[in-house]
Motif scaffolding. Structure first.
Motif, PDB file in Angstrom:
ATOM      1  N   VAL A   1       2.380   1.738   3.022  1.00 13.84           N
ATOM      2  CA  VAL A   1       1.200   2.974   3.253  1.00 13.84           C
ATOM      3  C   VAL A   1       0.484   2.499   4.584  1.00 13.84           C
ATOM      4  O   VAL A   1      -0.019   3.079   5.549  1.00 13.84           O
ATOM      5  CB  VAL A   1       0.131   2.683   2.061  1.00 13.84           C
ATOM      6  CG1 VAL A   1      -1.275   3.568   2.616  1.00 13.84           C
ATOM      7  CG2 VAL A   1       0.518   3.676   1.093  1.00 13.84           C
ATOM      8  N   CYS A   2       0.462   1.055   4.782  1.00 15.93           N
ATOM      9  CA  CYS A   2      -0.493   0.524   6.051  1.00 15.93           C
ATOM     10  C   CYS A   2       0.668   0.810   7.238  1.00 15.93           C
ATOM     11  O   CYS A   2       0.013   1.079   8.091  1.00 15.93           O
ATOM     12  CB  CYS A   2      -0.347  -0.981   5.719  1.00 15.93           C
ATOM     13  SG  CYS A   2      -1.840  -1.496   4.750  1.00 15.93           S
ATOM     14  N   LEU A   3       1.798   0.669   7.109  1.00 13.39           N
ATOM     15  CA  LEU A   3       2.768   1.159   8.256  1.00 13.39           C
ATOM     16  C   LEU A   3       2.816   2.672   8.651  1.00 13.39           C
ATOM     17  O   LEU A   3       2.511   3.130   9.522  1.00 13.39           O
ATOM     18  CB  LEU A   3       4.165   0.669   8.096  1.00 13.39           C
ATOM     19  CG  LEU A   3       4.484  -0.792   8.175  1.00 13.39           C
ATOM     20  CD1 LEU A   3       5.797  -0.952   7.422  1.00 13.39           C
ATOM     21  CD2 LEU A   3       4.161  -1.339   9.346  1.00 13.39           C
ATOM     22  N   MET A   4       2.661   3.652   7.499  1.00 10.82           N
ATOM     23  CA  MET A   4       2.589   5.033   7.681  1.00 10.82           C
ATOM     24  C   MET A   4       1.304   5.443   8.188  1.00 10.82           C
ATOM     25  O   MET A   4       1.282   6.339   9.061  1.00 10.82           O
ATOM     26  CB  MET A   4       2.916   5.402   6.365  1.00 10.82           C
ATOM     27  CG  MET A   4       2.962   7.174   6.353  1.00 10.82           C
ATOM     28  SD  MET A   4       3.078   7.644   4.418  1.00 10.82           S
ATOM     29  CE  MET A   4       3.433   9.328   5.040  1.00 10.82           C
ATOM     30  N   MET A   5       0.175   4.896   7.823  1.00 11.51           N
ATOM     31  CA  MET A   5      -1.029   5.239   8.460  1.00 11.51           C
ATOM     32  C   MET A   5      -1.423   4.618   9.553  1.00 11.51           C
ATOM     33  O   MET A   5      -2.580   4.969  10.127  1.00 11.51           O
ATOM     34  CB  MET A   5      -2.144   5.143   7.212  1.00 11.51           C
ATOM     35  CG  MET A   5      -1.846   5.906   6.112  1.00 11.51           C
ATOM     36  SD  MET A   5      -2.948   6.068   4.778  1.00 11.51           S
ATOM     37  CE  MET A   5      -4.432   6.932   5.635  1.00 11.51           C
ATOM     38  N   ASN A   6      -0.776   3.358   9.982  1.00  4.95           N
ATOM     39  CA  ASN A   6      -1.171   2.635  11.209  1.00  4.95           C
ATOM     40  C   ASN A   6      -2.527   1.962  10.871  1.00  4.95           C
ATOM     41  O   ASN A   6      -3.596   1.984  11.656  1.00  4.95           O
ATOM     42  CB  ASN A   6      -1.180   3.533  12.445  1.00  4.95           C
ATOM     43  CG  ASN A   6      -1.198   2.475  13.618  1.00  4.95           C
ATOM     44  OD1 ASN A   6      -0.806   1.422  13.481  1.00  4.95           O
ATOM     45  ND2 ASN A   6      -1.736   2.942  14.531  1.00  4.95           N
ATOM     46  N   ILE A   7      -2.838   1.414   9.589  1.00  8.49           N
ATOM     47  CA  ILE A   7      -4.065   0.691   9.235  1.00  8.49           C
ATOM     48  C   ILE A   7      -3.721  -0.533   8.806  1.00  8.49           C
ATOM     49  O   ILE A   7      -2.899  -1.028   8.570  1.00  8.49           O
ATOM     50  CB  ILE A   7      -4.772   1.512   8.051  1.00  8.49           C
ATOM     51  CG1 ILE A   7      -3.920   1.880   6.793  1.00  8.49           C
ATOM     52  CG2 ILE A   7      -5.170   2.956   8.570  1.00  8.49           C
ATOM     53  CD1 ILE A   7      -4.753   2.303   5.771  1.00  8.49           C
ATOM     54  N   THR A   8      -4.889  -1.334   8.602  1.00  6.92           N
ATOM     55  CA  THR A   8      -4.725  -2.641   8.050  1.00  6.92           C
ATOM     56  C   THR A   8      -5.006  -2.770   6.358  1.00  6.92           C
ATOM     57  O   THR A   8      -5.087  -1.875   5.956  1.00  6.92           O
ATOM     58  CB  THR A   8      -5.977  -3.817   8.717  1.00  6.92           C
ATOM     59  OG1 THR A   8      -7.189  -3.254   8.195  1.00  6.92           O
ATOM     60  CG2 THR A   8      -5.795  -3.779  10.144  1.00  6.92           C
ATOM     61  N   LYS A   9      -4.439  -3.979   5.992  1.00  5.08           N
ATOM     62  CA  LYS A   9      -4.733  -4.045   4.509  1.00  5.08           C
ATOM     63  C   LYS A   9      -6.218  -3.753   3.977  1.00  5.08           C
ATOM     64  O   LYS A   9      -6.267  -3.241   2.962  1.00  5.08           O
ATOM     65  CB  LYS A   9      -4.052  -5.371   4.096  1.00  5.08           C
ATOM     66  CG  LYS A   9      -2.726  -5.245   3.945  1.00  5.08           C
ATOM     67  CD  LYS A   9      -2.252  -6.758   3.649  1.00  5.08           C
ATOM     68  CE  LYS A   9      -0.636  -7.032   3.628  1.00  5.08           C
ATOM     69  NZ  LYS A   9      -0.253  -8.084   3.267  1.00  5.08           N
ATOM     70  N   ARG A  10      -7.185  -4.347   4.808  1.00  3.78           N
ATOM     71  CA  ARG A  10      -8.546  -4.176   4.571  1.00  3.78           C
ATOM     72  C   ARG A  10      -9.022  -2.710   4.862  1.00  3.78           C
ATOM     73  O   ARG A  10      -9.525  -2.462   3.954  1.00  3.78           O
ATOM     74  CB  ARG A  10      -9.253  -5.030   5.586  1.00  3.78           C
ATOM     75  CG  ARG A  10     -10.830  -4.994   5.440  1.00  3.78           C
ATOM     76  CD  ARG A  10     -10.970  -5.613   4.088  1.00  3.78           C
ATOM     77  NE  ARG A  10     -12.507  -5.357   3.470  1.00  3.78           N
ATOM     78  CZ  ARG A  10     -12.740  -4.908   2.471  1.00  3.78           C
ATOM     79  NH1 ARG A  10     -11.975  -4.468   1.771  1.00  3.78           N
ATOM     80  NH2 ARG A  10     -14.185  -4.556   2.145  1.00  3.78           N
TER      81      ARG A  10
END
Length: 103
Positions: free
Chosen positions: A47-56
């Motif tokens: 999900v983080c890779l797909m959305m380009n977001i951090t775990k936080r």
């Protein structure tokens, strides 16, 4: 090579116990099989890779109820359709439909 001799009855008992264990395992996983076959599920990293977001940031989305998730064996899973819906609802425009970043 070492050879170990055991009684045939002991061997049969072990085989029966292994068969019973296999049957228990198959029965335990049957209820989850249809869930995972209907839709693609993603873990935190995907999900983080797909959305380009951090775990936080992902944790914030979960805490605010923006992204539904399911927990299985202490690991979070997300429906790909839910992630896609969140992306389409106003996430950064630098991600494409398949989750790759435009350069």
């Amino acid at each position: 090579m070492e050879v170990i001799a055991i009684q045939k009855s002991v061997l049969e008992g072990m085989k029966n116990e292994l068969k019973a264990l296999l049957e228990l395992t198959e029965n335990a996983t049957k209820k989850y099989t249809p869930i995972f076959k209907k839709e693609k599920w993603l873990d935190n990293q995907e999900v983080c890779l797909m959305m380009n977001i951090t775990k936080r940031t992902l944790q914030t989305y979960k805490s605010k109820g923006l992204l539904p998730y399911s927990k299985l064996n202490r690991k979070n899973y997300y429906k790909r359709s839910d992630v896609q819906a969140l992306l389409e609802a106003g996430q950064p425009d630098n991600t494409t439909e398949n989750g790759f970043i435009h350069e």
